[in-house]
Design an enzyme around this catalytic site. Structure first.
Site, PDB file in Angstrom:
ATOM      1  N   GLY A  60      -4.901  18.430  -4.810  1.00  9.81           N
ATOM      2  CA  GLY A  60      -4.431  17.319  -3.553  1.00  9.81           C
ATOM      3  C   GLY A  60      -5.449  16.798  -2.714  1.00  9.81           C
ATOM      4  O   GLY A  60      -5.295  16.142  -1.966  1.00  9.81           O
ATOM      5  N   ASP A 115      -6.549  31.102   0.266  1.00 11.42           N
ATOM      6  CA  ASP A 115      -8.126  31.193  -0.494  1.00 11.42           C
ATOM      7  C   ASP A 115      -8.782  32.151  -0.420  1.00 11.42           C
ATOM      8  O   ASP A 115      -9.345  33.068  -1.541  1.00 11.42           O
ATOM      9  CB  ASP A 115      -8.819  29.803  -0.068  1.00 11.42           C
ATOM     10  CG  ASP A 115      -8.233  28.697  -0.713  1.00 11.42           C
ATOM     11  OD1 ASP A 115      -7.234  28.748  -1.394  1.00 11.42           O
ATOM     12  OD2 ASP A 115      -8.346  27.625  -0.277  1.00 11.42           O
ATOM     13  N   HIS A 234      -4.048  19.378   4.946  1.00 12.35           N
ATOM     14  CA  HIS A 234      -2.803  19.834   4.344  1.00 12.35           C
ATOM     15  C   HIS A 234      -1.551  19.226   5.225  1.00 12.35           C
ATOM     16  O   HIS A 234      -0.516  19.775   5.088  1.00 12.35           O
ATOM     17  CB  HIS A 234      -2.677  21.484   4.090  1.00 12.35           C
ATOM     18  CG  HIS A 234      -3.668  21.767   3.294  1.00 12.35           C
ATOM     19  ND1 HIS A 234      -4.821  22.506   3.961  1.00 12.35           N
ATOM     20  CD2 HIS A 234      -3.878  22.121   1.793  1.00 12.35           C
ATOM     21  CE1 HIS A 234      -5.661  23.059   3.316  1.00 12.35           C
ATOM     22  NE2 HIS A 234      -5.075  22.767   1.962  1.00 12.35           N
ATOM     23  N   ASP A 413       0.456 -19.543   2.043  1.00 12.28           N
ATOM     24  CA  ASP A 413       0.409 -18.519   3.013  1.00 12.28           C
ATOM     25  C   ASP A 413       0.515 -19.027   4.229  1.00 12.28           C
ATOM     26  O   ASP A 413       0.243 -18.186   5.169  1.00 12.28           O
ATOM     27  CB  ASP A 413      -0.918 -17.880   2.621  1.00 12.28           C
ATOM     28  CG  ASP A 413      -2.277 -18.710   2.669  1.00 12.28           C
ATOM     29  OD1 ASP A 413      -1.930 -19.920   2.994  1.00 12.28           O
ATOM     30  OD2 ASP A 413      -3.344 -18.341   2.175  1.00 12.28           O
ATOM     31  N   CYS A 416      -2.685 -23.506   6.257  1.00 13.93           N
ATOM     32  CA  CYS A 416      -3.313 -24.601   5.723  1.00 13.93           C
ATOM     33  C   CYS A 416      -3.485 -25.475   6.872  1.00 13.93           C
ATOM     34  O   CYS A 416      -4.592 -25.872   7.225  1.00 13.93           O
ATOM     35  CB  CYS A 416      -2.456 -25.412   4.646  1.00 13.93           C
ATOM     36  SG  CYS A 416      -3.330 -26.868   4.203  1.00 13.93           S
TER      37      CYS A 416
END
Length: 589
Positions: A60, A115, A234, A413, A416
């Site tokens: 991850g 770990d 995490h 969109d 203009c």
């Protein structure tokens, strides 16, 4: 909690499937599928010539750690499940595979309890195995990276404690240690350089939200106006949740937090040269990363530290966390052998998917003058007729902008009308300020084209610019031959047709495609044929009206279902400009 969306087949096989994909796209890598260990295919040769290194942890955080396996960095990596440490048996399998009996092996891990325990147990199991087989105690060393200064546990003391977390500074540790190992450094030397890097690297993270975990979803969410300082990779909580701040304010505070933190102060450094690493936690856009990198370098200098090397990219993520982390590594004093060595190790190329080697080039001279182009002085000059034309066209655009905007909101969109108004306003203001050479039509059109480019942007803006550029060229050619008296309405029309030919070299839009060309081309054609401004305006209006029943073939309207009886916004906008020009000129006759 809201569940995040992911590209996923089965969360149980996600890690292995991802590692398989990594190997497929990187021919120098091999995979122990059962143990989720990635290693270099030339491992046997490496074991004979150098100290081997491996790192690992929960998945991850890609590209960490498997993405940094390659020449000049890690020899192997071992992966656990998402956000979960690999088991000691996985780690032991990796250590057995890559151990270099003649040179030794360095194990690099981040400071997380799982770990530390699993990698530590694997190392001890490996030692026991060797002794039980009558072999000498293996040359294995382990270093623990704890660069986080975002969360410093107040209960930690000289006797130990949970300690600081390992973050993106880990990547710098195995970049520098891996480079020395590749040069043939001994295990003691490689460990020493790793220890230096660990004790002189400091990191803080900031996130706009937590990351969704595949198969689980969002563990928690910040409000839209919140960000969290010190959030872990995490999803662990940081030390402060506050309102989102401007990037310059935020980044300055993050750098200030690093250099004022207790661990940083223990180095005794109040200035000097540093390595700056700007890390994408997974979902920060590249354009934002560029801004943060600039701001971080500036903030570091303002704090008295000079980033002589700056790395910016995705090094250690928290899945798709929208956030960044900043790391500073303090270099030894300048002009010392230690400084030169460490900087050389940073610069030494590494060949692995997660590390991008910086490119260096000698400065071969200044080219700014070339970029500016030839210097031409154009003297602005007023002209009552053209000033009135510009003013009337501007007023028409102001009045018609809401209509043009509405048409574009339905079929495009929605910008203009606003873009057209921005261009018209800029031209009008330049005219009012006597900034246009209105006594020289080609020069005026060229200047107006530059103004339009700066003010409008977008596709419609560049179409206007190309047309105006072409028109200026056509008029300049005609005036060179016949003088300004030759610029009759009919000649203007023919020049406009020539300008359209210029425009058509760069766009496939043609009459019938439902664009502003459906108004522009009829206007130029009629003006060139008859020289009658009102007839030309009528042709333009008819062309614009006809777009209401056309199937869109260019522009964003192609992707929107046709709304019958609604004309193209660009064509309608052009007509309102032409109407102002024609009506003003006709009034002067």
């Amino acid at each position: 909690m809201v569940s995040g969306k992911h590209f996923i087949t089965d969360s149980k096989t996600l890690v292995k499937d991802s590692l398989r994909g990594l190997v497929l796209s990187n021919p120098h890598l091999a995979l122990d599928d059962d143990q989720k260990v990635i290693y270099s295919k030339d491992l046997a040769a490496k074991q004979q010539r150098q100290v081997t290194l491996f790192c690992g942890g929960g998945s991850g955080h890609e590209p960490a750690h498997a993405g940094f396996v390659g020449e000049g960095m890690l020899t192997a990596s071992v992966s656990g499940h998402v956000f979960a440490s690999p088991t000691s048996s996985q780690v032991l399998s990796c250590l057995r595979r890559i151990y270099a009996p003649n040179h030794g092996t360095l194990v690099v891990i981040k400071n997380y309890t799982g770990d530390v325990l699993n990698f530590g147990r694997a190392v001890e199991r490996f030692k026991s195995e060797c002794l039980n087989q009558g072999k000498p105690l293996p040359k294995v060393a382990m270093v623990v990276v704890d660069d986080d200064v975002g969360v410093v546990n107040p209960n930690d003391d000289d006797e130990g404690g949970v300690g600081r977390r390992g973050l993106a500074g880990t990547v710098l540790v195995y970049k520098i240690a891996g480079a020395l190992a590749a040069q043939g450094g001994s295990l003691d030397q490689v460990k020493a350089i790793a220890d230096y890097t660990i004790s002189h690297t400091f990191t803080i993270g900031c996130a706009l939200n937590a990351a969704s975990v595949p198969g689980t979803g969002m563990p928690r969410s910040l409000k839209d106006n919140e960000m969290e300082i010190g959030m872990g990779i995490h999803n662990e909580p940081g030390f402060e949740t506050r309102d989102v701040e401007p990037a310059d304010v935020l980044v300055s505070k993050l750098i200030s937090h690093i250099v004022s933190s207790g661990p940083f102060k223990k180095t005794g450094k109040t200035g000097g040269r540093v390595i700056l690493m700007v890390n994408n936690l997974g979902a920060t856009s590249n354009i934002e990363m560029g801004l943060v990198t600039k701001l971080a370098a500036e903030a570091a200098r303002n704090a008295g530290f000079d980033p002589v090397r700056t790395f910016s990219g995705t090094y250690m993520t928290g899945l798709a966390m929208p956030g960044i982390s900043l790391s500073l590594t303090i270099l030894p004093d300048h002009d010392t052998a230690e400084y030169k060595q460490l900087l050389g190790l940073v610069d030494q190329p590494a060949y692995c998917p997660g590390w991008i080697n910086q490119a260096y080039a000698e400065d071969a001279g200044n080219t700014d003058d070339l970029a500016k182009g030839p210097t031409t002085h154009i003297e602005p000059a007023p002209d009552a007729t053209w000033e009135k034309v510009i003013s009337q066209a501007y007023q028409n655009v102001v009045e018609e902008e809401p209509k043009v905007t509405h048409l574009d909101q339905v079929m495009g969109d929605g910008d203009c009308g606003q873009v057209l108004l921005a261009g018209a306003t800029a031209i009008y203001e330049a005219s009012k300020a006597t900034q246009l050479p209105l006594n020289d039509p080609p020069a005026a059109l060229a200047r107006i084209s530059s103004i339009v480019e700066d003010a409008m942007g977008g596709t419609s803006g560049i179409i206007y610019c190309l047309f105006l550029d072409g028109l200026a060229q056509q008029l300049r050619t005609l005036m060179s031959s016949n003088g300004s008296d030759a610029l009759t309405p009919q000649v203007w029309g023919k020049a406009m047709l020539g300008a359209l030919d210029t425009l058509y070299q760069y766009t496939t839009a043609r009459p019938g495609h439902r664009t502003l060309i459906d108004a522009l081309h009829p206007f130029a054609d009629e003006l060139g044929r008859s020289g009658n401004l009102q007839q030309a305006l009528g042709a333009a209006q008819k062309g614009a009206d006809s777009t209401a029943h056309m199937q869109p073939k260019r522009g964003r309207a192609v992707y929107v279902q046709q709304k019958d009886s609604l004309a193209d916004a660009g064509a309608v906008g052009l007509v309102c400009v032409l109407k102002g020009i024609v009506n003003s000129l006709c009034e002067n006759k």
